[in-house]
Design an enzyme around this catalytic site. Structure first.
Site, PDB file in Angstrom:
ATOM      1  N   HIS A 130       9.559   1.958   6.149  1.00 42.47           N
ATOM      2  CA  HIS A 130      11.533   2.112   6.054  1.00 42.47           C
ATOM      3  C   HIS A 130      10.944   2.788   4.262  1.00 42.47           C
ATOM      4  O   HIS A 130      11.735   1.924   3.792  1.00 42.47           O
ATOM      5  CB  HIS A 130      12.038   1.249   6.595  1.00 42.47           C
ATOM      6  CG  HIS A 130      11.950   0.748   7.782  1.00 42.47           C
ATOM      7  ND1 HIS A 130      12.586  -0.133   7.812  1.00 42.47           N
ATOM      8  CD2 HIS A 130      11.918   1.807   8.690  1.00 42.47           C
ATOM      9  CE1 HIS A 130      12.925   0.865   9.786  1.00 42.47           C
ATOM     10  NE2 HIS A 130      12.242   1.723  10.165  1.00 42.47           N
ATOM     11  N   CYS A 138      12.762   9.745  -6.798  1.00 38.71           N
ATOM     12  CA  CYS A 138      13.720  10.703  -7.926  1.00 38.71           C
ATOM     13  C   CYS A 138      14.466  11.686  -6.293  1.00 38.71           C
ATOM     14  O   CYS A 138      13.837  11.574  -5.119  1.00 38.71           O
ATOM     15  CB  CYS A 138      13.020  12.817  -7.812  1.00 38.71           C
ATOM     16  SG  CYS A 138      14.849  13.901  -8.185  1.00 38.71           S
TER      17      CYS A 138
END
Ligand code: BJW
Ligand code: ZN
Length: 251
Positions: A130, A138
């Site tokens: 995760h 970005c």
């Protein structure tokens, strides 16, 4: 009078047996894979998600804080929440469970945790399903990313390369897991002799499916949790990870 043997029979004999059995299975295994969740880091003071009293989701809406739609609606709220968690992590130290896992260079570590406590306990090649909270990237995936100072993380800002919002490099609901990490994790789980499942509620998919992948590959599933949470476990040891994991792995 209650003899010692009777007391053992009534209370502690079975759990001790199970711990010993699990220890033996782990000692004889060629390939051990750890699969961890928030409970691994709980004793380091990092809150879990789904526990009734202190879990994040008991107080916050997961889709506002950990989904692309939540980020689009209020990026500052999301970044502030991650920065709060970064501050907690910067003050935390690995607990005995991290150290027992990290001290075994023969193990492969798959974790749902975004913290760096396994790495700080000397574990190498941790597979972060995760993502990693100490990296910003970005949001448009132009490729720009940078490490942030956990003690003084930057406020909400834009990507210096393309102007899109920057965000923590973690995996939110509805987002795909990093391809290479997922592929490596499924291979490791499928080939494991033992999958040591530590401190996860095993409800978030596809991560939780690794338990089935390992089981179908013939692995013994040993779970350590405050409560039995993985229905696929062969052995469920209930108790704090910081106590049980060292007893399972240390000689
Ligand atoms: C102790 C202890 C101590 C405490 N000692 N133990 C199939 C079926 C159903 C749903 C889905 C499905 N496939 C996909 C979904 C949707 C969704 C999902 O799973 N939802 C379910 C919750 C219903 N999954 C996704 O969206 C995933 N992406 C995906 O599937 O992509 C494909 C796709 C693409 C496009 C469209 C649709 C699909 C992504 C999931 C991302 C999860 N993100 C989060 C937050 C971001 C990271 C972060 O900020 O940290 O990840 S949610 C949160 O849950 C976090 C965790 O990594 C994750 C798992 O939680 P964990 O670690 O198990 O913690 P807890 O709190 O749940 O449990 C702690 C346990 O520890 C407890 O059991 C305690 O008892 C125990 N414990 N102290 C031992 N001292
Ligand atoms: Zn960019």
């Amino acid at each position: 009078m209650v003899t010692r043997a009777k007391r053992n029979n009534a209370t502690s004999l079975r759990p001790v047996d199970e711990l010993e059995t699990a220890r033996r299975i782990l000692a004889e295994a060629d390939s051990i894979v750890s699969f961890s969740g928030a409970g691994l880091s709980a004793e380091s003071g990092i809150p879990t998600f789904r526990e009734a009293q202190h879990g994040y989701w008991a107080k916050h809406d997961p889709y506002r804080l950990a989904s692309p739609d939540g980020f689009a609606a209020d990026p500052k709220l999301v970044v502030d929440w991650y920065n709060h968690r970064r501050n907690i992590l910067s003050a935390a130290v690995p607990n005995p469970a991290h150290r027992a896992l990290g001290g075994r260079s023969d193990l492969i570590h798959i974790t749902q945790n975004v913290d760096n406590l396994l790495e700080r306990a000397r574990a190498s090649a941790v597979l972060h399903l995760h993502g990693r909270i100490w990296i910003d990237r970005c949001n448009r995936s132009c490729g720009y990313e940078e490490a942030v100072d956990l003690a003084a993380p930057p406020d909400r800002r834009d990507c210096p390369r393309c102007g899109s919002p920057m965000r923590p490099a973690v995996v939110w609901f509805g987002e795909s897991l990093p391809d290479a990490v997922w592929r490596e994790s499924t291979v490791a789980a499928a080939n494991a002799d033992v999958l040591l499942v530590v401190g996860t509620s095993a409800v978030v998919y596809p991560a939780a499916g690794l338990i089935d992948v390992a089981r179908q590959g013939g692995a013994v599933i040993v779970e350590v949790n405050l409560e039995a949470a993985s229905p696929g476990a062969h052995i469920s040891l209930t108790g704090p990870a910081g106590e049980l994991v060292p007893r399972l792995l240390n000689p």
